[in-house]
Design an enzyme around this catalytic site. Sequence first.
Site, PDB file in Angstrom:
ATOM      1  N   ASN A 213      76.540   3.621  14.970  1.00  0.00           N
ATOM      2  CA  ASN A 213      76.182   2.338  15.588  1.00  0.00           C
ATOM      3  C   ASN A 213      76.725   1.186  14.751  1.00  0.00           C
ATOM      4  O   ASN A 213      77.375   1.394  13.728  1.00  0.00           O
ATOM      5  CB  ASN A 213      74.660   2.242  15.771  1.00  0.00           C
ATOM      6  CG  ASN A 213      73.938   2.284  14.435  1.00  0.00           C
ATOM      7  OD1 ASN A 213      74.112   1.419  13.600  1.00  0.00           O
ATOM      8  ND2 ASN A 213      73.138   3.327  14.226  1.00  0.00           N
ATOM      9  N   LYS A 292      87.890  20.747  15.850  1.00  0.00           N
ATOM     10  CA  LYS A 292      88.055  19.633  16.781  1.00  0.00           C
ATOM     11  C   LYS A 292      87.962  20.133  18.224  1.00  0.00           C
ATOM     12  O   LYS A 292      88.595  21.133  18.573  1.00  0.00           O
ATOM     13  CB  LYS A 292      89.402  18.953  16.544  1.00  0.00           C
ATOM     14  CG  LYS A 292      89.580  17.722  17.404  1.00  0.00           C
ATOM     15  CD  LYS A 292      90.914  17.042  17.187  1.00  0.00           C
ATOM     16  CE  LYS A 292      91.041  15.867  18.150  1.00  0.00           C
ATOM     17  NZ  LYS A 292      92.351  15.244  18.114  1.00  0.00           N
ATOM     18  N   ASP A 311      62.248  11.108  12.057  1.00  0.00           N
ATOM     19  CA  ASP A 311      61.979   9.685  11.835  1.00  0.00           C
ATOM     20  C   ASP A 311      61.654   9.522  10.343  1.00  0.00           C
ATOM     21  O   ASP A 311      60.578   9.936   9.887  1.00  0.00           O
ATOM     22  CB  ASP A 311      60.808   9.216  12.714  1.00  0.00           C
ATOM     23  CG  ASP A 311      60.640   7.703  12.656  1.00  0.00           C
ATOM     24  OD1 ASP A 311      60.721   7.140  11.539  1.00  0.00           O
ATOM     25  OD2 ASP A 311      60.441   7.082  13.712  1.00  0.00           O
ATOM     26  N   LYS A 350      54.421   3.439  13.726  1.00  0.00           N
ATOM     27  CA  LYS A 350      55.021   4.013  12.509  1.00  0.00           C
ATOM     28  C   LYS A 350      53.980   4.189  11.396  1.00  0.00           C
ATOM     29  O   LYS A 350      54.243   4.850  10.411  1.00  0.00           O
ATOM     30  CB  LYS A 350      56.138   3.101  11.990  1.00  0.00           C
ATOM     31  CG  LYS A 350      57.262   2.866  12.974  1.00  0.00           C
ATOM     32  CD  LYS A 350      58.359   3.908  12.848  1.00  0.00           C
ATOM     33  CE  LYS A 350      59.454   3.624  13.865  1.00  0.00           C
ATOM     34  NZ  LYS A 350      60.539   4.600  13.806  1.00  0.00           N
TER      35      LYS A 350
HETATM   36  O1  C5P Z   1      61.883   3.407  16.245  1.00  0.00           O
HETATM   37  P1  C5P Z   1      62.883   2.477  15.692  1.00  0.00           P
HETATM   38  O2  C5P Z   1      64.219   3.126  15.429  1.00  0.00           O
HETATM   39  O3  C5P Z   1      63.064   1.218  16.448  1.00  0.00           O
HETATM   40  O4  C5P Z   1      62.249   2.055  14.292  1.00  0.00           O
HETATM   41  C1  C5P Z   1      62.905   1.262  13.396  1.00  0.00           C
HETATM   42  C2  C5P Z   1      62.397   1.521  11.992  1.00  0.00           C
HETATM   43  O5  C5P Z   1      62.240   2.899  11.737  1.00  0.00           O
HETATM   44  C3  C5P Z   1      63.380   1.037  10.954  1.00  0.00           C
HETATM   45  O6  C5P Z   1      62.645   0.710   9.793  1.00  0.00           O
HETATM   46  C4  C5P Z   1      64.225   2.279  10.723  1.00  0.00           C
HETATM   47  O7  C5P Z   1      64.863   2.260   9.467  1.00  0.00           O
HETATM   48  C5  C5P Z   1      63.195   3.381  10.828  1.00  0.00           C
HETATM   49  N1  C5P Z   1      63.707   4.648  11.352  1.00  0.00           N
HETATM   50  C6  C5P Z   1      63.785   5.744  10.537  1.00  0.00           C
HETATM   51  N2  C5P Z   1      64.217   6.955  11.032  1.00  0.00           N
HETATM   52  C7  C5P Z   1      64.526   7.075  12.339  1.00  0.00           C
HETATM   53  C8  C5P Z   1      64.457   5.965  13.192  1.00  0.00           C
HETATM   54  C9  C5P Z   1      64.046   4.761  12.663  1.00  0.00           C
HETATM   55  O8  C5P Z   1      63.498   5.623   9.330  1.00  0.00           O
HETATM   56  N3  C5P Z   1      64.946   8.241  12.798  1.00  0.00           N
END
Ligand code: C5P
Length: 405
Positions: A213, A292, A311, A350
């Site tokens: 991204n 590939k 996450d 979170k």
């Molecule tokens: O759920 P979302 O991606 O919007 O959440 C954003 C927050 O969660 C940010 O702090 C990001 O660094 C963290 N994040 C993470 N691991 C993921 C997705 C998000 O640490 N797989």
Amino acid sequence: MNDLAGKHIVLGLTGGIACYKSAELCRALVKEGATVQVVMTAASEQFITPVTMQALSNRPVYCSQWDPREPNNMPHINLSRQSDAILIAPCSADFMARLVHGAADELLSLMCLARPIATVPLLIAPAMNREMWAHPATQRNMAQLAADGATLLGVGSGEQACGETGDGRMLEPEQILEDVVAFFQPKVLAGRKVVVTAGPTFEALDPIRGITNHSSGKMGFAIARAAHEAGAEVSVVAGPVSLPTPRGVRRIDVRSAREMLAATEAEVAQADVFVATAAVADWRPATESGQKIKKEGGSPPPTVSFTENPDILATVARSARAQAGALFCVGFAAESHDLAANAKAKRERKGVPLLVGNIGPSTFGQDDNQLLLVDAQGAVELPRASKLVLARQLVAEIARRRAQA
Ligand code: C5P
């Protein structure tokens, strides 16, 4: 930026070829808002002229304690009383030895000795040949200077003017500038360990391609820099970004979300603060091809199925240390709309005490941003500013909350 606005710095030059870098350093300090008073030893005049330094600092340069321009003929007193710091760059091995002994037979060393030690700090950027640097006498002198309260900025490594290669080069002007700016920041996280995730992740499809991204990593790197400036020991776990590592920050480069999780879990084991700024991919390709994926004529395009990534923030926030309050976790939310409501919901989901909301499309890749700090009490806005300024404000907020915990 004007990180040194209002600061009055005596820039002392001693004898060494690195004096050519002091011209650039002087410019950089002035550009950052400092008033720079250059003081030169006779040896430094063999390498660069006072005329050059006067033009760049826009002030007369002092080279002698007998300079009649001072009405009381005491430049060593007058110039040191006006300053917020004395920065010796380059500082030769000989000059360090003289400082150790309190020598005072020319203006610069005299000024260092005469400075009010409690209010005028001494910063030293050494520069010398690698053998001189490694010599026990130099190392002993450095230790003594540190014990006497000086701040040693370290040296660079690489090719030297003498043709040899090793440690002892003067740091580059921009590195010294970063150290001087950091020196003046309040040490609100002294003794703390901070871990920051930054940048995007890269989820491989095959050895050539992958999914990623637009996160530039700038916000995370600014937070790492601000935490280091505040006195913390800082690690940044970085996805693929091409940013320079802030001075004094330990960097661990990773690619995928799973690598980022493993590196982060190892780092947070001893940490006091965790800030998750990384834009972690929510999903990764369910399978990664070892070779590939080829475009065969006439065959249909491949389909990709996805599986969910861990996450990182939620995992760390659930850990025993975070739950016990030993590790303060901060999340980020990049939203496109309804920032306050989305950030509030995300903070609860979170399980973190503090969540920082920002509008994704108006921050990606930019040097400035605008933040919304959401905690259990409500939301506070940090108005648009550079990412470094916002990072410093966020670090101050974290330190305040940490102190209350
Ligand atoms: O759920 P979302 O991606 O919007 O959440 C954003 C927050 O969660 C940010 O702090 C990001 O660094 C963290 N994040 C993470 N691991 C993921 C997705 C998000 O640490 N797989």
